[in-house]
Design a protein around this motif. Sequence first.
Motif, PDB file in Angstrom:
ATOM      1  N   LEU A  33      31.139  33.481  32.969  1.00 21.69           N
ATOM      2  CA  LEU A  33      32.533  33.425  33.380  1.00 21.69           C
ATOM      3  C   LEU A  33      33.212  34.772  33.159  1.00 21.69           C
ATOM      4  O   LEU A  33      33.972  35.247  34.015  1.00 21.69           O
ATOM      5  CB  LEU A  33      33.265  32.333  32.588  1.00 21.69           C
ATOM      6  CG  LEU A  33      34.774  32.211  32.823  1.00 21.69           C
ATOM      7  CD1 LEU A  33      35.073  31.918  34.282  1.00 21.69           C
ATOM      8  CD2 LEU A  33      35.364  31.131  31.922  1.00 21.69           C
ATOM      9  N   LYS A  34      32.919  35.417  32.038  1.00 20.62           N
ATOM     10  CA  LYS A  34      33.539  36.714  31.746  1.00 20.62           C
ATOM     11  C   LYS A  34      33.131  37.771  32.767  1.00 20.62           C
ATOM     12  O   LYS A  34      33.949  38.612  33.169  1.00 20.62           O
ATOM     13  CB  LYS A  34      33.167  37.170  30.333  1.00 20.62           C
ATOM     14  CG  LYS A  34      33.893  36.414  29.237  1.00 20.62           C
ATOM     15  CD  LYS A  34      33.620  37.027  27.874  1.00 20.62           C
ATOM     16  CE  LYS A  34      34.422  36.304  26.788  1.00 20.62           C
ATOM     17  NZ  LYS A  34      34.180  36.908  25.443  1.00 20.62           N
ATOM     18  N   GLN A  44      35.187  37.116  35.870  1.00 19.95           N
ATOM     19  CA  GLN A  44      36.582  37.505  35.655  1.00 19.95           C
ATOM     20  C   GLN A  44      36.753  39.021  35.737  1.00 19.95           C
ATOM     21  O   GLN A  44      37.766  39.511  36.250  1.00 19.95           O
ATOM     22  CB  GLN A  44      37.051  36.981  34.293  1.00 19.95           C
ATOM     23  CG  GLN A  44      37.222  35.473  34.250  1.00 19.95           C
ATOM     24  CD  GLN A  44      37.490  34.941  32.862  1.00 19.95           C
ATOM     25  OE1 GLN A  44      37.086  35.546  31.857  1.00 19.95           O
ATOM     26  NE2 GLN A  44      38.172  33.797  32.770  1.00 19.95           N
ATOM     27  N   LYS A  45      35.780  39.773  35.276  1.00 15.87           N
ATOM     28  CA  LYS A  45      35.860  41.235  35.341  1.00 15.87           C
ATOM     29  C   LYS A  45      35.772  41.742  36.782  1.00 15.87           C
ATOM     30  O   LYS A  45      36.270  42.826  37.089  1.00 15.87           O
ATOM     31  CB  LYS A  45      34.746  41.851  34.499  1.00 15.87           C
ATOM     32  CG  LYS A  45      34.988  41.776  33.002  1.00 15.87           C
ATOM     33  CD  LYS A  45      33.876  42.470  32.231  1.00 15.87           C
ATOM     34  CE  LYS A  45      34.135  42.423  30.733  1.00 15.87           C
ATOM     35  NZ  LYS A  45      33.058  43.093  29.963  1.00 15.87           N
ATOM     36  N   HIS A  55      43.402  38.766  38.990  1.00 20.77           N
ATOM     37  CA  HIS A  55      43.671  37.331  38.907  1.00 20.77           C
ATOM     38  C   HIS A  55      43.506  36.870  37.461  1.00 20.77           C
ATOM     39  O   HIS A  55      42.397  36.581  37.013  1.00 20.77           O
ATOM     40  CB  HIS A  55      42.738  36.560  39.837  1.00 20.77           C
ATOM     41  CG  HIS A  55      42.913  36.901  41.288  1.00 20.77           C
ATOM     42  ND1 HIS A  55      43.807  36.237  42.103  1.00 20.77           N
ATOM     43  CD2 HIS A  55      42.344  37.853  42.055  1.00 20.77           C
ATOM     44  CE1 HIS A  55      43.765  36.761  43.315  1.00 20.77           C
ATOM     45  NE2 HIS A  55      42.880  37.739  43.322  1.00 20.77           N
ATOM     46  N   LYS A  56      44.623  36.845  36.745  1.00 18.90           N
ATOM     47  CA  LYS A  56      44.585  36.494  35.321  1.00 18.90           C
ATOM     48  C   LYS A  56      44.234  35.024  35.105  1.00 18.90           C
ATOM     49  O   LYS A  56      43.675  34.658  34.068  1.00 18.90           O
ATOM     50  CB  LYS A  56      45.946  36.805  34.675  1.00 18.90           C
ATOM     51  CG  LYS A  56      46.372  38.259  34.824  1.00 18.90           C
ATOM     52  CD  LYS A  56      45.331  39.217  34.249  1.00 18.90           C
ATOM     53  CE  LYS A  56      45.788  40.671  34.407  1.00 18.90           C
ATOM     54  NZ  LYS A  56      44.749  41.629  33.921  1.00 18.90           N
ATOM     55  N   LYS A  57      44.567  34.184  36.073  1.00 19.00           N
ATOM     56  CA  LYS A  57      44.251  32.755  35.959  1.00 19.00           C
ATOM     57  C   LYS A  57      43.254  32.365  37.052  1.00 19.00           C
ATOM     58  O   LYS A  57      43.454  31.411  37.794  1.00 19.00           O
ATOM     59  CB  LYS A  57      45.525  31.923  36.068  1.00 19.00           C
ATOM     60  CG  LYS A  57      46.515  32.179  34.927  1.00 19.00           C
ATOM     61  CD  LYS A  57      47.746  31.289  35.055  1.00 19.00           C
ATOM     62  CE  LYS A  57      48.722  31.537  33.918  1.00 19.00           C
ATOM     63  NZ  LYS A  57      49.935  30.670  34.032  1.00 19.00           N
ATOM     64  N   LEU A  58      42.191  33.126  37.120  1.00 17.25           N
ATOM     65  CA  LEU A  58      41.181  32.912  38.150  1.00 17.25           C
ATOM     66  C   LEU A  58      40.517  31.541  38.005  1.00 17.25           C
ATOM     67  O   LEU A  58      40.035  31.187  36.935  1.00 17.25           O
ATOM     68  CB  LEU A  58      40.108  34.006  38.056  1.00 17.25           C
ATOM     69  CG  LEU A  58      38.986  33.956  39.090  1.00 17.25           C
ATOM     70  CD1 LEU A  58      39.529  34.244  40.482  1.00 17.25           C
ATOM     71  CD2 LEU A  58      37.887  34.953  38.725  1.00 17.25           C
TER      72      LEU A  58
END
Length: 215
Positions: A91-92, A95-96, A101-104
């Motif tokens: 997941l990390k 997200q990177k 998108h802070k709330k991806l």
Amino acid sequence: MHTPFIRNYQYNIIKKQAEFLQKTLRTVADRKVLETVRYRAAAKVTEAFSSLTADQRQILEPISTLETAQEFQRYLNTVAPYLVPFPPITLKQIQKLFPKHKKLKVPDLQSIDYRYVTYLGWVDIATNRLFIVYPFEGRFIGVEGRITPTNKKGYCLFCNRHQELAFFSVKRKSASASPDHYASVGHYVCIDNHGCNQLITDTGPLEKFVLSVQK
């Protein structure tokens, strides 16, 4: 022990040839025609690989000898353990790839059978955005853009099959002098990413698109 050597898109080629051969066996009686179709099916399967060992050929080539639906299913079951799964991703890491998108919203990664994934794709319905993660030369490339359903069928850029389409528009930096100038690149793609992964038989168009719009 099974050493994986078949990628998802190559497995889709195998399935496609198996399905075509089964259909031909049901509808054609001419022996010469059947022999030709058997030969071409085996050839197209092996041609999907740049190189094969003798053992790998031994696994794939029996497709030309199959007769019944049960035999075809056993063949596919025999081939499946040799699938190369989509590279492990967390997941990390995802997200990177999409830092804006802070709330991806990401699909449940543990529920995915990565053997049958060429690209990881999902739609955030709230924002009408399609996210794609594609492995390339030991790294992951993330692509995002606006997705607009067309309510019509056509040929998907990624899998080249006649499916229900959406227009995928991605912004990329323009070649103009201004560093803040962006241009949009758009193509028609499958709405169903899971179904697209089950049909894709050539990574060329997908890879070309992903590389052309990467950040």
